[in-house]
Motif scaffolding. Sequence first.
Motif, mmCIF file in Angstrom:
data_model
loop_
_atom_site.group_PDB
_atom_site.id
_atom_site.type_symbol
_atom_site.label_atom_id
_atom_site.label_comp_id
_atom_site.label_asym_id
_atom_site.label_seq_id
_atom_site.Cartn_x
_atom_site.Cartn_y
_atom_site.Cartn_z
ATOM 1 N N THR A 1 8.701 3.170 0.510
ATOM 2 C CA THR A 1 7.800 2.483 0.040
ATOM 3 C C THR A 1 8.095 1.712 -1.037
ATOM 4 O O THR A 1 8.788 2.230 -1.995
ATOM 5 N N TYR A 2 7.685 0.424 -1.218
ATOM 6 C CA TYR A 2 7.948 -0.315 -2.379
ATOM 7 C C TYR A 2 7.077 -1.636 -2.518
ATOM 8 O O TYR A 2 6.174 -1.878 -1.582
ATOM 9 N N GLN A 3 7.150 -2.355 -3.699
ATOM 10 C CA GLN A 3 6.199 -3.654 -3.747
ATOM 11 C C GLN A 3 6.809 -4.472 -3.051
ATOM 12 O O GLN A 3 8.076 -4.925 -3.216
ATOM 13 N N SER B 1 1.882 -6.713 -2.129
ATOM 14 C CA SER B 1 1.223 -5.421 -1.854
ATOM 15 C C SER B 1 2.409 -4.411 -1.744
ATOM 16 O O SER B 1 3.352 -4.591 -1.528
ATOM 17 N N VAL B 2 1.811 -3.003 -2.387
ATOM 18 C CA VAL B 2 2.489 -1.958 -1.946
ATOM 19 C C VAL B 2 2.683 -1.459 -0.650
ATOM 20 O O VAL B 2 1.594 -1.348 0.168
ATOM 21 N N SER C 1 2.204 0.812 -9.424
ATOM 22 C CA SER C 1 3.184 0.750 -8.319
ATOM 23 C C SER C 1 4.743 1.017 -8.847
ATOM 24 O O SER C 1 5.514 1.230 -7.836
ATOM 25 N N TYR D 1 6.821 4.008 -7.354
ATOM 26 C CA TYR D 1 7.631 3.968 -6.334
ATOM 27 C C TYR D 1 9.193 3.501 -6.541
ATOM 28 O O TYR D 1 9.902 3.817 -5.334
#
Length: 766
Positions: A148-150, A156-157, A222, A225
């Motif tokens: 998961t990342y930006q 968006s994430v 965020s 992550y």
Amino acid sequence: MALIKKNIWAAFYLTAAIWLVFFGAATFVSYQTVYEEYTSEQKRLMALTANSIQSILRQYEVLLDLVAKEVIAYGDLADKETIQNVMDSVVEVDNSMLGVGLFLPHGDVYVASSGVKLPPSFNILSQPENRDSFQQTLETNRMVLGRTYQSDVLKSVVFPLRKSVVDQDGNVLFVLSTVINIPKGFRFFFDGESNQSNSNLYLYRDSDRYFQMVLSHHEIDSDIYNYQIPQADLDHAFNTLEQKKGLRRQEIKQTELEIITTSVQPGPTGKAVSRYIAKYDLWAELKLDTSYVMGLFFKELQVLIGIFASSLFLIFLLFRSVASNEKRIKNALEHQASHDYLTALHNRFYLDQQLSLMKRDSLYYLIFIDLDNFKAINDGYGHEVGDKVLCLVAERLQSLVNSEDVLVRYSGDEFIIVVFNQDESSINLFCKAIQKNLALPAQIGDYRFVLSASIGIAAFPEDGQDLDELKRYADLAMYEAKKTRNTITFFREDFKQAYQYRAQMEQELKKALLQNELYMMYQPQIRRDGSSFGVEALVRWENKLLGFVPPDKFIAVAEACGLMLPIGEFIIDKTFTDMTEIQKETGLPVTVSINISVRQFQHNEFFDRLIELMEKHTFIHVELVLEVTENLFIDDVIDIQNLMKKIREKGIRISLDDFGTGYSSLSLLNQLPIDELKIDKSFVDDITTNSNTLAMVEGIIAIARRLNITTVVEGVENDEQRQVLADLQCDIFQGYHFSKPLKLDDLKTFMTSNTHLLNGDNNPFI
């Protein structure tokens, strides 16, 4: 007692002192109880959460599979617009999917859904966040969770999910990738019953220690992550757990236990409930809220203080409470003894008890209800869904019975209703109402069922003089109803005779092999052009007590009582022995078909034992065909497919017997490695007089020819039938028109006297 009356204050002070000790102990126990209940609740929540996460991820995997199936169906990847339309349709269905992309094995994007604007030169391997998971996707056929990342592209994430699509040789054709909006995709964890006021859910990856998801009711930066959990923190948490509980990390991962360990979440150190989700290589963690536990404990403490302050009064209430509690326990035990734990209906103990109290001149009907194909619900959807179906059935039955009737769950999917003071016509109408009510669509979660039931009925005292006898006869009537399903059957005297005959047949059948009562006969099979023929091996049973018993009667009994495996092995061994003898004496080639029962074919040692028997006998020119029925494929088509492929690799052909009478005949032809279709005799009987039957047989033969499958027709009894089937291009004929089933010596004579059939000379059928 007199001493206490005289020294009441001393007794009071003594009681107060004792209660003070109890108060201290109760305080400690109270805290432990609150803590254990809270942690147990969190463990249950974790179990539910883990299952829900796996279910949601499985749904996304199914969507990726659907996209892959659609893309493959179009064949060529050149049509990007078509592929994009497929992706867009999926994104429209599930708005939690921010986009879908198709990537080539070297990482270049081929096409993406409309909402995702990627540069043409975009390569996913150039992104550090995606490189490892993309390479992992290329090495497995399971869905892989990306980190998961930006996302700068989607602003968006994002939570990436990827799955590779391979060709028949195992080479990767392309990789499908989707990115999920976490709040939308996992809305279940933010809304409704799963909403947590005391804990937040953190999921982190076991492989690289990055957070996969943070499901919180508070604003989360965020940047979390990008945070990688220190390996030392994990090692410390699990080392502490191993020292205290003796649980090793690998053991916890293998068993997927819910455990209490040190939290690895950023921030203050604390305890958490953790569980490993093996399918997706994730750790799920719910941090324990110690302040919430203390709040619960202080509420308990206030109660204890109040109890201590009014000790003498509460002691009186305690004794009264003990008496009340004993009465409540007694009532609960009596309820448990007479009620079913799942449906809350009365149970068989209650039925026995109630009917034992009935007067001998009472008139009643015992209705035995058995749900049709309920095992398929348990096996296909799980016992949890099956239990809910049973509860729904119980509710529907409860709504139909009167207060004086007795409704019980007898066992499994069987229910009994005892109805008093009614005649047979009223009982029949009542049972029809039961079937009509059960046939109403049943919605269990996401599943929709239409239920049916087979019902057997016996009357007291007309059919039986006691409950056991009545239940047995109602069960016999229900067994008769089961033959056609969704049927109402009243007990008849001939049912008892049939049951006794079947029981006698079972006993005699158990001795049949030892007493050499089973023997083999062979019915010739003639090809349309007369160039060759084979035989079908048919087992026969001649018993001293029962006489000749047809196979359609004793095979069903053998299946039911577990004798089909030894009988099936006898059939194969004896047939191989006889065919070897024919080979040695005649030198003629022959094809032999052997019927294999469902239970025999599904036995895990069937294939190995078949090969052992083949190696035991020396075949020269014998071709082996195994005949199986369509019922074989009801449970597990995939496992059967694999076994059939192994059988064909040994040079053995597969024949689908009684074709056209099963549950999904045409669908099987395209799925299974079938060499031969055997058209059932029921189609042949009226083929010369019924145009519909003729059209059906013509269609079956045409489909088989298109699929390069040999057709065999059984039950040919006259030349008119033979001619019609020959005109339809049927390949092989079998029936009394050519020959009845023959014993071994008669078969030798038939073969040696009909060698012109083998050579194609003087063919009477052309």
